[in-house]
Design an enzyme around this catalytic site. Sequence first.
Site, PDB file in Angstrom:
ATOM      1  N   ASN A   1       8.566 -10.417  -3.218  1.00  0.00           N
ATOM      2  CA  ASN A   1       8.254 -11.332  -2.111  1.00  0.00           C
ATOM      3  C   ASN A   1       8.011 -12.764  -2.574  1.00  0.00           C
ATOM      4  OD1 ASN A   1       8.559  -9.779   0.211  1.00  0.00           O
ATOM      5  ND2 ASN A   1       6.667  -8.682  -0.239  1.00  0.00           N
TER       6      ASN A   1
ATOM      7  N   HIS B   1       5.225  -0.250  -4.365  1.00  0.00           N
ATOM      8  CA  HIS B   1       5.796  -1.030  -3.266  1.00  0.00           C
ATOM      9  C   HIS B   1       7.220  -0.552  -2.976  1.00  0.00           C
ATOM     10  CE1 HIS B   1       6.933  -5.338  -1.721  1.00  0.00           C
ATOM     11  NE2 HIS B   1       6.735  -4.506  -0.745  1.00  0.00           N
TER      12      HIS B   1
ATOM     13  N   SER C   1       2.380  -5.202   0.699  1.00  0.00           N
ATOM     14  CA  SER C   1       3.430  -6.191   0.402  1.00  0.00           C
ATOM     15  C   SER C   1       2.856  -7.374  -0.347  1.00  0.00           C
ATOM     16  CB  SER C   1       4.029  -6.740   1.693  1.00  0.00           C
ATOM     17  OG  SER C   1       4.442  -5.723   2.520  1.00  0.00           O
TER      18      SER C   1
ATOM     19  N   GLU D   1       8.812  -1.341  -6.525  1.00  0.00           N
ATOM     20  CA  GLU D   1       8.147  -2.351  -7.358  1.00  0.00           C
ATOM     21  C   GLU D   1       6.788  -1.753  -7.744  1.00  0.00           C
ATOM     22  OE1 GLU D   1       7.245  -6.066  -5.304  1.00  0.00           O
ATOM     23  OE2 GLU D   1       7.598  -7.222  -7.122  1.00  0.00           O
TER      24      GLU D   1
HETATM   25  N1  LIG Z   1       7.505  -2.876   7.092  1.00  0.00           N
HETATM   26  C1  LIG Z   1       8.020  -3.254   5.941  1.00  0.00           C
HETATM   27  O1  LIG Z   1       9.202  -3.681   5.854  1.00  0.00           O
HETATM   28  C2  LIG Z   1       7.218  -3.120   4.673  1.00  0.00           C
HETATM   29  C3  LIG Z   1       7.879  -3.155   3.437  1.00  0.00           C
HETATM   30  C4  LIG Z   1       7.131  -2.972   2.271  1.00  0.00           C
HETATM   31  C5  LIG Z   1       5.753  -2.788   2.355  1.00  0.00           C
HETATM   32  N2  LIG Z   1       5.136  -2.770   3.566  1.00  0.00           N
HETATM   33  C6  LIG Z   1       3.683  -2.532   3.601  1.00  0.00           C
HETATM   34  O2  LIG Z   1       3.453  -1.194   4.011  1.00  0.00           O
HETATM   35  C7  LIG Z   1       2.218  -1.089   4.706  1.00  0.00           C
HETATM   36  C8  LIG Z   1       2.465  -0.457   6.086  1.00  0.00           C
HETATM   37  O3  LIG Z   1       3.362  -1.274   6.798  1.00  0.00           O
HETATM   38  P1  LIG Z   1       4.184  -0.713   8.048  1.00  0.00           P
HETATM   39  O4  LIG Z   1       5.230  -1.705   8.313  1.00  0.00           O
HETATM   40  O5  LIG Z   1       4.535   0.722   7.819  1.00  0.00           O
HETATM   41  O6  LIG Z   1       3.057  -0.803   9.183  1.00  0.00           O
HETATM   42  P2  LIG Z   1       3.019  -0.061  10.600  1.00  0.00           P
HETATM   43  O7  LIG Z   1       2.249  -0.944  11.492  1.00  0.00           O
HETATM   44  O8  LIG Z   1       4.377   0.392  11.016  1.00  0.00           O
HETATM   45  O9  LIG Z   1       2.159   1.267  10.302  1.00  0.00           O
HETATM   46  C9  LIG Z   1       0.819   1.239   9.915  1.00  0.00           C
HETATM   47  C10 LIG Z   1       0.179   2.567  10.294  1.00  0.00           C
HETATM   48  O10 LIG Z   1      -1.132   2.591   9.706  1.00  0.00           O
HETATM   49  C11 LIG Z   1      -1.967   3.291  10.606  1.00  0.00           C
HETATM   50  N3  LIG Z   1      -3.358   3.026  10.280  1.00  0.00           N
HETATM   51  C12 LIG Z   1      -4.105   1.927  10.566  1.00  0.00           C
HETATM   52  N4  LIG Z   1      -5.363   2.091  10.097  1.00  0.00           N
HETATM   53  C13 LIG Z   1      -5.416   3.295   9.491  1.00  0.00           C
HETATM   54  C14 LIG Z   1      -6.430   4.036   8.830  1.00  0.00           C
HETATM   55  N5  LIG Z   1      -7.665   3.577   8.702  1.00  0.00           N
HETATM   56  N6  LIG Z   1      -6.132   5.268   8.353  1.00  0.00           N
HETATM   57  C15 LIG Z   1      -4.881   5.774   8.506  1.00  0.00           C
HETATM   58  N7  LIG Z   1      -3.877   5.124   9.125  1.00  0.00           N
HETATM   59  C16 LIG Z   1      -4.136   3.901   9.612  1.00  0.00           C
HETATM   60  C17 LIG Z   1      -1.532   2.788  11.989  1.00  0.00           C
HETATM   61  O11 LIG Z   1      -1.968   3.649  13.014  1.00  0.00           O
HETATM   62  C18 LIG Z   1      -0.009   2.752  11.813  1.00  0.00           C
HETATM   63  O12 LIG Z   1       0.579   3.980  12.213  1.00  0.00           O
HETATM   64  C19 LIG Z   1       1.648  -2.509   4.773  1.00  0.00           C
HETATM   65  O13 LIG Z   1       0.745  -2.670   3.712  1.00  0.00           O
HETATM   66  C20 LIG Z   1       2.886  -3.369   4.571  1.00  0.00           C
HETATM   67  O14 LIG Z   1       2.584  -4.628   4.009  1.00  0.00           O
HETATM   68  C21 LIG Z   1       5.831  -2.924   4.736  1.00  0.00           C
END
Ligand SMILES: NC(=O)c1ccc[n+]([C@@H]2O[C@H](COP(=O)([O-])OP(=O)(O)OC[C@H]3O[C@@H](n4cnc5c(N)ncnc54)[C@H](O)[C@@H]3O)[C@@H](O)[C@H]2O)c1
Length: 295
Positions: free
Chosen positions: A189, A139, A118, A151
């Site tokens: 963002n 993104h 993000s 994005e």
């Molecule tokens: N949640 C949102 O609304 C949103 C929107 C756009 C972008 N993002 C981005 O997406 C990414 C993930 O966010 P999320 O909300 O899905 O997080 P989340 O916490 O729901 O999921 C993250 C996952 O990554 C796994 N993980 C951690 N370390 C790891 C590794 N070394 N190898 C493999 N898996 C690993 C964790 O076990 C977890 O299941 C982030 O970079 C976030 O900024 C999130």
Amino acid sequence: MKNVAVIGSGTMGNGIAHVFAQHGLSVSLIDISEEALKKALATIEKNLDRQVEKGVISPETKKASIQRISTTTFMKEGVKNAELVVEAATENIDLKLKIFRELDECTAPGTILASNTSSISITKIASVTKSPDLVIGMHFMNPVPVMKLVEVIRGYNTSDSVTEKIMELSRTLGKTPVEVNDYPGFVANRILMPMINEAIYTLYEGVAGVQEIDTLMKLGMAHPMGPLQLADFIGLDVCLSILNVLHDGFGNPKYAPCPLLVNMVTAGHKGVKSGFGFYQYKPGSKDLVVAERFS
Ligand SMILES: NC(=O)c1ccc[n+]([C@@H]2O[C@H](COP(=O)([O-])OP(=O)(O)OC[C@H]3O[C@@H](n4cnc5c(N)ncnc54)[C@H](O)[C@@H]3O)[C@@H](O)[C@H]2O)c1
């Protein structure tokens, strides 16, 4: 493109795997946690069922989509046949740099490495690899199967051909890609977070209450949800971390996070995921109730 790998099977990773599989690509879904992978498959199945019920896809497409997804906790194994890897692991710069260093070593030459971050700089992520021209931001928005936007973020060294491939692939997934350059917060963002921060300042200064602020923006600006509810949905910790990236990256006080937001995150009130934010969330309840502190 036929084979992709998705790293991280949380909120975003399972949605990204879902759309790839639904559009005919074989997906290797990778996480460090077996539990997270199990939960992700259950979520994908539930969301595909919902699409079948709504007539968006056929039961056959659902079945084929599920069959195209394999899961593993071994990254090396999971990425070995991938033409594209989309990293959607936890938003933490050290973790992302570690993952990209490893991907640089264990993927086949020419594999495109994308991050769903993000807010972390794509140029920074690319700098730890030997082929920064192959690294790009992809993104997706939450919930991924529903939201149309991708994005597409060009790092300082991302090549034209990689950008074009990712734009084209996004269209194949039924999404609308928008290409932007790599500066703090990218575009989505950079515009959204100051609005959310301003809404929190408005509450902090006692100008209006939670419900009033959200109602103004919903009815006055035709936003589908108010900025405070949206902040709860995104996660207040995530909002704070993006504001910090904007503040540090531009050095401009206009991005300084509101002290109320800082306090709420420190106290563990992170929005929907923690049960408390500007609203309170009880399991099973669909009513939107303002948190006691603000009512
Ligand atoms: N949640 C949102 O609304 C949103 C929107 C756009 C972008 N993002 C981005 O997406 C990414 C993930 O966010 P999320 O909300 O899905 O997080 P989340 O916490 O729901 O999921 C993250 C996952 O990554 C796994 N993980 C951690 N370390 C790891 C590794 N070394 N190898 C493999 N898996 C690993 C964790 O076990 C977890 O299941 C982030 O970079 C976030 O900024 C999130």
